[in-house]
Design an enzyme around this catalytic site. Structure first.
Site, mmCIF file in Angstrom:
data_model
loop_
_atom_site.group_PDB
_atom_site.id
_atom_site.type_symbol
_atom_site.label_atom_id
_atom_site.label_comp_id
_atom_site.label_asym_id
_atom_site.label_seq_id
_atom_site.Cartn_x
_atom_site.Cartn_y
_atom_site.Cartn_z
ATOM 1 N N ALA A 66 0.009 -8.345 -15.857
ATOM 2 C CA ALA A 66 1.421 -8.102 -15.556
ATOM 3 C C ALA A 66 1.506 -9.596 -15.546
ATOM 4 C CB ALA A 66 1.239 -7.640 -14.018
ATOM 5 N N GLY A 110 -3.145 -6.096 -15.700
ATOM 6 C CA GLY A 110 -2.285 -4.874 -15.833
ATOM 7 C C GLY A 110 -2.122 -4.073 -18.009
ATOM 8 N N GLU A 113 -4.492 -1.902 -17.920
ATOM 9 C CA GLU A 113 -4.687 -0.558 -17.785
ATOM 10 C C GLU A 113 -2.828 0.382 -17.681
ATOM 11 O OE1 GLU A 113 -5.392 -2.508 -12.556
ATOM 12 O OE2 GLU A 113 -4.112 -2.687 -13.384
ATOM 13 N N GLU A 133 -8.174 -10.190 -12.778
ATOM 14 C CA GLU A 133 -7.875 -10.412 -12.005
ATOM 15 C C GLU A 133 -8.275 -10.898 -10.406
ATOM 16 O OE1 GLU A 133 -7.687 -7.426 -13.024
ATOM 17 O OE2 GLU A 133 -5.772 -5.824 -12.805
HETATM 18 N N1 DAK Z 1 1.526 -13.733 -17.154
HETATM 19 C C1 DAK Z 1 2.323 -14.453 -17.168
HETATM 20 N N2 DAK Z 1 1.840 -15.412 -18.539
HETATM 21 C C2 DAK Z 1 1.519 -15.686 -18.677
HETATM 22 C C3 DAK Z 1 -0.121 -14.634 -18.753
HETATM 23 C C4 DAK Z 1 0.683 -13.872 -17.387
HETATM 24 N N3 DAK Z 1 -0.595 -12.368 -17.631
HETATM 25 N N4 DAK Z 1 -1.087 -14.738 -19.306
HETATM 26 C C5 DAK Z 1 -0.531 -15.851 -20.493
HETATM 27 N N5 DAK Z 1 0.598 -16.374 -20.452
HETATM 28 C C6 DAK Z 1 1.432 -16.664 -20.883
HETATM 29 C C7 DAK Z 1 1.135 -18.937 -20.216
HETATM 30 O O1 DAK Z 1 1.205 -18.925 -18.574
HETATM 31 C C8 DAK Z 1 1.517 -19.184 -21.383
HETATM 32 O O2 DAK Z 1 3.075 -19.813 -21.609
HETATM 33 P P1 DAK Z 1 3.195 -21.757 -21.525
HETATM 34 O O3 DAK Z 1 1.911 -22.305 -20.009
HETATM 35 O O4 DAK Z 1 3.142 -21.550 -23.037
HETATM 36 O O5 DAK Z 1 4.671 -21.016 -20.637
HETATM 37 C C9 DAK Z 1 1.605 -18.531 -22.886
HETATM 38 O O6 DAK Z 1 1.455 -17.020 -21.884
HETATM 39 C C10 DAK Z 1 0.375 -18.348 -23.218
HETATM 40 O O7 DAK Z 1 -0.853 -18.280 -22.994
HETATM 41 P P2 DAK Z 1 -2.043 -19.559 -22.817
HETATM 42 O O8 DAK Z 1 -1.131 -20.881 -23.428
HETATM 43 O O9 DAK Z 1 -2.505 -19.131 -21.627
HETATM 44 O O10 DAK Z 1 -2.472 -19.019 -23.731
HETATM 45 P P3 DAK Z 1 -4.725 -19.047 -24.302
HETATM 46 O O11 DAK Z 1 -3.890 -18.447 -26.122
HETATM 47 O O12 DAK Z 1 -4.773 -20.346 -23.963
HETATM 48 O O13 DAK Z 1 -5.257 -17.836 -23.306
HETATM 49 C C11 DAK Z 1 -5.194 -15.731 -22.084
HETATM 50 C C12 DAK Z 1 -4.525 -16.466 -22.981
HETATM 51 C C13 DAK Z 1 -4.988 -14.848 -22.735
HETATM 52 C C14 DAK Z 1 -6.928 -15.659 -22.041
HETATM 53 C C15 DAK Z 1 -4.750 -16.914 -21.126
HETATM 54 O O14 DAK Z 1 -3.050 -16.658 -21.368
HETATM 55 C C16 DAK Z 1 -4.650 -15.433 -19.745
HETATM 56 O O15 DAK Z 1 -5.868 -15.617 -19.147
HETATM 57 N N6 DAK Z 1 -3.789 -15.095 -18.798
HETATM 58 C C17 DAK Z 1 -3.566 -14.779 -17.876
HETATM 59 C C18 DAK Z 1 -4.468 -13.280 -18.102
HETATM 60 C C19 DAK Z 1 -4.772 -12.620 -16.703
HETATM 61 O O16 DAK Z 1 -5.106 -12.733 -15.529
HETATM 62 N N7 DAK Z 1 -4.326 -11.453 -16.637
HETATM 63 C C20 DAK Z 1 -4.005 -10.782 -15.230
HETATM 64 C C21 DAK Z 1 -3.076 -10.833 -14.604
HETATM 65 S S1 DAK Z 1 -3.158 -10.056 -13.374
HETATM 66 C C22 DAK Z 1 -0.224 -3.352 -10.243
HETATM 67 C C23 DAK Z 1 0.371 -3.714 -12.147
HETATM 68 C C24 DAK Z 1 -0.563 -4.759 -12.174
HETATM 69 C C25 DAK Z 1 -1.342 -5.691 -11.525
HETATM 70 C C26 DAK Z 1 -1.296 -5.043 -10.748
HETATM 71 C C27 DAK Z 1 -0.998 -4.071 -9.759
HETATM 72 N N8 DAK Z 1 0.044 -1.605 -10.031
HETATM 73 C C28 DAK Z 1 1.415 -0.744 -10.616
HETATM 74 C C29 DAK Z 1 0.580 -2.052 -8.244
HETATM 75 C C30 DAK Z 1 -1.619 -6.388 -12.525
HETATM 76 C C31 DAK Z 1 -2.245 -7.495 -12.841
HETATM 77 C C32 DAK Z 1 -2.444 -8.197 -13.201
HETATM 78 O O17 DAK Z 1 -2.371 -8.251 -14.481
#
Ligand code: DAK
Length: 259
Positions: A66, A110, A113, A133
């Site tokens: 997400a 997400g 998911e 998360e």
């Molecule tokens: N959200 C926003 N931007 C993101 C992102 C994300 N999840 N993942 C990556 N980006 C963006 C980065 O900020 C970066 O943007 P700029 O800085 O260039 O503007 C760009 O994508 C490239 O990312 P990186 O520079 O970080 O790329 P790397 O190759 O170095 O790293 C990575 C890739 C996937 C390991 C890293 O980006 C990362 O750790 N990303 C976050 C992964 C994460 O934590 N995902 C979980 C998010 S929480 C629900 C529904 C859904 C949810 C909850 C409830 N309900 C229906 C109730 C879901 C929650 C989640 O998913």
């Protein structure tokens, strides 16, 4: 045809392919994208000529979760009033027709998911799955603790959700999270072949099989078997059953009309 800003939609024969398309954010799933995806699923379900949907992303990311930037500043009051994320996140899991996830690169949070809401996952050999998360001070919220546990069992699901460790495609296949792993360059083609195969089948049978397999994780064995038997009997009332069996006896391919 509806114009979308965050997804690309392409229809070929009985197959519709949705490509998540926010390359600068690794396909992070924001509200607008999820609204568009829900709308595309509505269109798919309503179109009787379509029998299979593929959801895919880019080579680098199916979806990195997400959109953290969209979520970060939300207050409880805002999130609750807007029904934030809940509102538009469940549509794929409610699709009656088949949906395949073709996953390359990151499928995190997400994104993992969403892939698990699909009926099965075909993974490229560079795919990485995870529920990170916990690193953000939260836990999975779109079924991660439930669907992942059913797919890979308690030990691996618990480890992945508590540590945030990603698993690669080979480990995901061994654990039963993905149906199969294919070379990255062949992911699109392999997903298409599966989807076309599904799209050539009888729609009532496809719907029945999907409903029955899904019932397996919601009922006891005896209830599930009884449910399967009822739907199996019901299929003998369809023209598709007559056509399928007649075609076998006449040594020809069945023709299941797409009305
Ligand atoms: N959200 C926003 N931007 C993101 C992102 C994300 N999840 N993942 C990556 N980006 C963006 C980065 O900020 C970066 O943007 P700029 O800085 O260039 O503007 C760009 O994508 C490239 O990312 P990186 O520079 O970080 O790329 P790397 O190759 O170095 O790293 C990575 C890739 C996937 C390991 C890293 O980006 C990362 O750790 N990303 C976050 C992964 C994460 O934590 N995902 C979980 C998010 S929480 C629900 C529904 C859904 C949810 C909850 C409830 N309900 C229906 C109730 C879901 C929650 C989640 O998913």
């Amino acid at each position: 045809m509806t114009e979308y800003r965050n997804i690309l939609v392409k229809t070929e024969g009985g197959v519709v392919t949705v490509t998540l398309n926010r390359p600068n954010a690794l396909n992070a799933l924001n509200s607008e994208l999820m609204d568009e995806l829900s709308d595309a699923v509505d269109g798919y379900e309503a179109d009787t000529s379509l029998r299979c949907m593929i959801i895919t992303g880019s080579e680098k990311a199916f979806a990195a979760g997400a959109d953290i930037k969209e979520m970060a500043g939300k207050s409880f009051s805002e999130a609750y009033r807007e029904d934030f994320v809940t509102r538009n996140w469940e549509r794929v899991s409610r699709a009656r027709k088949p949906v395949i996830a073709a996953v390359a690169g990151f499928a995190l949070g997400g994104g993992c998911e969403l892939a698990m809401m699909c009926d099965f996952i075909i993974a490229a050999d560079n795919a990485k799955f995870g529920q990170p998360e916990i690193n953000l001070g939260i836990g999975p919220g779109a079924g991660g603790t439930q669907r992942l546990t059913r797919a890979v069992g308690k030990a691996k699901a618990m480890e992945m959700c508590l540590t945030g460790r990603m698993i690669d495609a080979a480990e995901a296949e061994r654990a039963g999270l993905v149906a199969r792993v294919v070379p990255l360059a062949q992911l699109g083609q392999e997903a298409k072949v599966s989807a076309e195969r599904i799209a050539s089948q009888a729609l009532p049978a496809l719907l029945m099989v999907k409903e029955c397999v899904n019932a397996a994780s919601e009922t006891t064995l005896s209830q599930g078997i009884r449910f399967e038997r009822r739907l199996f009997h019901a299929l003998f009332a369809t023209v598709e059953q007559k056509e399928g069996m007649a075609a076998f006896i006449e040594k020809r391919k069945p023709v299941f009309d797409r009305e």
